[in-house]
Structures are given as C-alpha cells and as structure tokens.
Design a protein around this motif. Structure first.
Motif, PDB file in Angstrom:
ATOM      1  N   LYS A 188      68.154  26.118  31.060  1.00  0.00           N
ATOM      2  CA  LYS A 188      68.759  27.437  30.838  1.00  0.00           C
ATOM      3  C   LYS A 188      70.213  27.453  31.282  1.00  0.00           C
ATOM      4  CE  LYS A 188      64.729  30.283  31.547  1.00  0.00           C
ATOM      5  NZ  LYS A 188      64.133  31.156  32.544  1.00  0.00           N
ATOM      6  N   ALA A 189      70.513  26.714  32.344  1.00  0.00           N
ATOM      7  CA  ALA A 189      71.898  26.640  32.835  1.00  0.00           C
ATOM      8  C   ALA A 189      72.728  25.655  32.009  1.00  0.00           C
ATOM      9  CB  ALA A 189      71.907  26.251  34.317  1.00  0.00           C
ATOM     10  N   ARG A 190      72.121  25.091  30.967  1.00  0.00           N
ATOM     11  CA  ARG A 190      72.833  24.153  30.066  1.00  0.00           C
ATOM     12  C   ARG A 190      73.365  22.933  30.825  1.00  0.00           C
ATOM     13  NH1 ARG A 190      70.354  26.708  26.612  1.00  0.00           N
ATOM     14  NH2 ARG A 190      71.267  27.961  24.978  1.00  0.00           N
ATOM     15  N   LEU A 191      72.586  22.457  31.814  1.00  0.00           N
ATOM     16  CA  LEU A 191      73.069  21.340  32.638  1.00  0.00           C
ATOM     17  C   LEU A 191      72.464  19.996  32.235  1.00  0.00           C
ATOM     18  CD1 LEU A 191      72.978  23.021  36.187  1.00  0.00           C
ATOM     19  CD2 LEU A 191      74.987  22.468  34.794  1.00  0.00           C
ATOM     20  N   VAL A 192      71.588  19.993  31.229  1.00  0.00           N
ATOM     21  CA  VAL A 192      70.873  18.752  30.890  1.00  0.00           C
ATOM     22  C   VAL A 192      71.547  18.078  29.694  1.00  0.00           C
ATOM     23  CG1 VAL A 192      68.661  17.795  30.138  1.00  0.00           C
ATOM     24  CG2 VAL A 192      68.725  19.685  31.789  1.00  0.00           C
ATOM     25  N   ASP A 193      71.896  16.804  29.856  1.00  0.00           N
ATOM     26  CA  ASP A 193      72.549  16.054  28.768  1.00  0.00           C
ATOM     27  C   ASP A 193      71.532  15.338  27.891  1.00  0.00           C
ATOM     28  OD1 ASP A 193      75.232  16.584  29.688  1.00  0.00           O
ATOM     29  OD2 ASP A 193      74.753  15.243  31.358  1.00  0.00           O
ATOM     30  N   GLN A 194      70.431  14.907  28.480  1.00  0.00           N
ATOM     31  CA  GLN A 194      69.429  14.155  27.708  1.00  0.00           C
ATOM     32  C   GLN A 194      68.025  14.584  28.127  1.00  0.00           C
ATOM     33  OE1 GLN A 194      69.989   9.854  27.209  1.00  0.00           O
ATOM     34  NE2 GLN A 194      67.806   9.597  27.606  1.00  0.00           N
ATOM     35  N   LEU A 195      67.299  15.118  27.167  1.00  0.00           N
ATOM     36  CA  LEU A 195      65.934  15.598  27.438  1.00  0.00           C
ATOM     37  C   LEU A 195      64.965  14.766  26.608  1.00  0.00           C
ATOM     38  CD1 LEU A 195      63.755  17.695  28.313  1.00  0.00           C
ATOM     39  CD2 LEU A 195      64.488  19.107  26.379  1.00  0.00           C
ATOM     40  N   HIS A 196      64.130  13.990  27.306  1.00  0.00           N
ATOM     41  CA  HIS A 196      63.107  13.193  26.623  1.00  0.00           C
ATOM     42  C   HIS A 196      61.748  13.820  26.920  1.00  0.00           C
ATOM     43  CE1 HIS A 196      60.094   9.797  27.411  1.00  0.00           C
ATOM     44  NE2 HIS A 196      60.029  10.054  26.129  1.00  0.00           N
ATOM     45  N   VAL A 197      61.056  14.250  25.871  1.00  0.00           N
ATOM     46  CA  VAL A 197      59.696  14.745  26.064  1.00  0.00           C
ATOM     47  C   VAL A 197      58.725  13.795  25.373  1.00  0.00           C
ATOM     48  CG1 VAL A 197      60.093  17.201  26.489  1.00  0.00           C
ATOM     49  CG2 VAL A 197      60.044  16.386  24.151  1.00  0.00           C
ATOM     50  N   ALA A 198      57.740  13.346  26.134  1.00  0.00           N
ATOM     51  CA  ALA A 198      56.656  12.542  25.578  1.00  0.00           C
ATOM     52  C   ALA A 198      55.527  13.513  25.258  1.00  0.00           C
ATOM     53  CB  ALA A 198      56.214  11.500  26.598  1.00  0.00           C
ATOM     54  N   ILE A 199      55.314  13.746  23.965  1.00  0.00           N
ATOM     55  CA  ILE A 199      54.358  14.785  23.559  1.00  0.00           C
ATOM     56  C   ILE A 199      52.995  14.137  23.335  1.00  0.00           C
ATOM     57  CG2 ILE A 199      53.881  16.619  21.903  1.00  0.00           C
ATOM     58  CD1 ILE A 199      56.879  16.601  21.215  1.00  0.00           C
ATOM     59  N   ALA A 200      52.078  14.417  24.251  1.00  0.00           N
ATOM     60  CA  ALA A 200      50.730  13.859  24.142  1.00  0.00           C
ATOM     61  C   ALA A 200      49.952  14.621  23.074  1.00  0.00           C
ATOM     62  CB  ALA A 200      50.020  13.970  25.484  1.00  0.00           C
ATOM     63  N   PRO A 201      49.142  13.906  22.279  1.00  0.00           N
ATOM     64  CA  PRO A 201      48.419  14.588  21.192  1.00  0.00           C
ATOM     65  C   PRO A 201      47.180  15.323  21.694  1.00  0.00           C
ATOM     66  CG  PRO A 201      47.934  12.250  21.158  1.00  0.00           C
ATOM     67  CD  PRO A 201      48.921  12.453  22.273  1.00  0.00           C
TER      68      PRO A 201
END
Ligand code: NAP
Length: 214
Positions: free
Chosen positions: A163-176
């Motif tokens: 929300k604070a726009r502080l993240v440069d790289q967001l990796h989400v591993a989406i489990a099925p």
C-alpha cells in the motif's frame, strides 16, 4: 537495491489461515499452502539443515534459490516471528531453531518493544522495532550493505508495504488450492498491477509463480 517480497498464496488469494492454536501453531492448511516450497532441495538444505540432497530440483527449487539470493536484510511482522502465538514467552526466539536460515539482520515489526535484540548462530540477528514501513525500510537499508531487502511476511505487513508503494519485486507462488478463509493478500490493492511488469512460470507441482517487477 530492490525491496522484494516472496509469498505463498492460495488460488483464492489467502497468504495465511487464522486457525492457529498453541497445539497447532501453523494451522490446519499450512502444509497444503507451502507444500511445494517445503519440498524443494533448497528449503530442505537451508531451513531444515538436511544435507542429504533430497528434495525437488525443478521450477519451484529455482524460485526457492532466488528467495535467499542477494538479500542483505529482512523485515517481518510479529505474527510471522511467532510473537502472537507465544505472547507470554519472553524467551521466544522464532520458529527456525538455533541457526535460522536468514543469516542477515532481521527487523521484526512489533508494538511489544522494547525487546533486546537476539543474536543467533549463522549470522541472523533479530531486532525488534516499532516503525512505519518507510522507517523500517530505512533501518534495513542501513544494515543491508547495498544488497536487497526482503519483506518476508506475513500478509498484514506485506500489504502495508504494498500500500505504501515500497515493493519493487513481488513474487507470489500460487498453490493450486482453495483455502476459503484466512488473511487475503490482495484486499484494498485495486490496480496494483499497473505499477509493474508481470511474468509467469508454471512449476511441475502445479504452482504458478507470478512475478511483478517495477
Ligand atoms: N504465505 C506465506 O508465504 C507466508 C510468509 C510468511 C508468513 N506467513 C504466515 O503469516 C502469518 C502471520 O501473518 P499476519 O498477517 O498474521 O501477521 P504479520 O504480518 O506477521 O504481523 C502483523 C503484526 O506485526 C506488528 N506490526 C505490523 N506493523 C507494525 C508496525 N508498523 N510497527 C509495529 N508493529 C507492527 C503487529 O503486531 P503487534 O501489535 O502484536 O506487535 C501486527 O499485528 C503466520 O501464520 C505466518 O506463518 C505466510
């Protein structure tokens, strides 16, 4: 230097359940959510200290390796560290045993300060701070010696940094899997993707690795 997040989430967007109890501190569905990550050779070596060479070596393992690469400091929430599960234990030192996998300074965001820092074997030191996301990031940057910062979790803290726009790289591993309940990563983040380029990889486990890069 980049601020990075790596999280396991379910198909319906939950990063943690909220059914943890002292007897079952990870909750009923934890192993379904993180199963593919925990099965990797890298997780087994780095977190479980299993040097047998066992564990998966495919796409999930490539992401597990990059999880630990080039990180100079970590920020995590009181929930991830375990302070909410063991609020009355002044000697609680986290879930990770005497030699945690981080091997870097870790800043634990908590309102239950002052708490003395804890130096662990292998290079991990836990520091406990109450700070805004930007202030915590500034502390982590000072400690990281030019390397990346990871915001490790849990969902509450990651969402504050997003929300604070502080993240440069967001990796989400989406489990099925469908969890149907818990703490959702994506709430109140409408349009977040417009700040990022997005790539996707599918692993043998059925996990979809989505990476948002600024
Ligand atoms: N899916 C994944 O990949 C993943 C990764 C990591 C963790 N997890 C799971 O996520 C769960 C924890 O997540 P969570 O969302 O419940 O909690 P969390 O994000 O770990 O921690 C939130 C807590 O941190 C403290 N805090 C947050 N911001 C703060 C600030 N600016 N200053 C001071 N204190 C602050 C507050 O606790 P106090 O006010 O009590 O101090 C707040 O309730 C655990 O079950 C963990 O296993 C999942």
């Amino acid at each position: 230097m980049a601020v990075r997040v790596d999280l396991n989430i379910s198909l319906d967007g939950f990063a943690t359940t909220t059914d943890q109890t002292p007897d079952n501190p990870f909750g009923e569905d934890w192993s379904r959510l993180v199963g593919a990550y925990v099965a990797t050779r890298t997780f087994r070596e780095r977190v479980l200290h299993d040097t047998s060479g066992e564990g998966t070596t495919g796409v999930d393992d490539e992401y597990a390796k990059s999880y630990f690469a080039e990180i100079g400091a970590e920020i995590m929430g009181a929930g991830m560290f375990g302070l909410h599960s063991f609020p009355d234990d002044p000697d609680w030192r986290g879930w990770w045993g005497d030699e945690p996998p981080f091997r870097i300074p870790v800043f634990v965001l908590t309102h239950s300060v002052p708490r003395p820092s804890i130096e662990m074997a292998g290079g991990t030191t836990f520091h406990f701070i109450a700070a805004t996301p930007q202030e915590a990031l500034d502390r982590a940057l000072e400690a990281a010696e030019g390397k990346d910062i990871r915001v490790g979790g849990g969902a509450t803290v990651v969402r504050d940094f997003l929300k604070a726009r502080l993240v440069d790289q967001l990796h989400v591993a989406i489990a099925p899997i469908l969890l149907g309940r818990g703490t959702r990563l994506w709430d109140d983040l409408r349009g977040l993707e417009s700040d990022y380029d997005v790539t996707a990889d599918t692993a043998e486990s059925g996990t979809v690795h989505l990476t948002f890069r600024r």
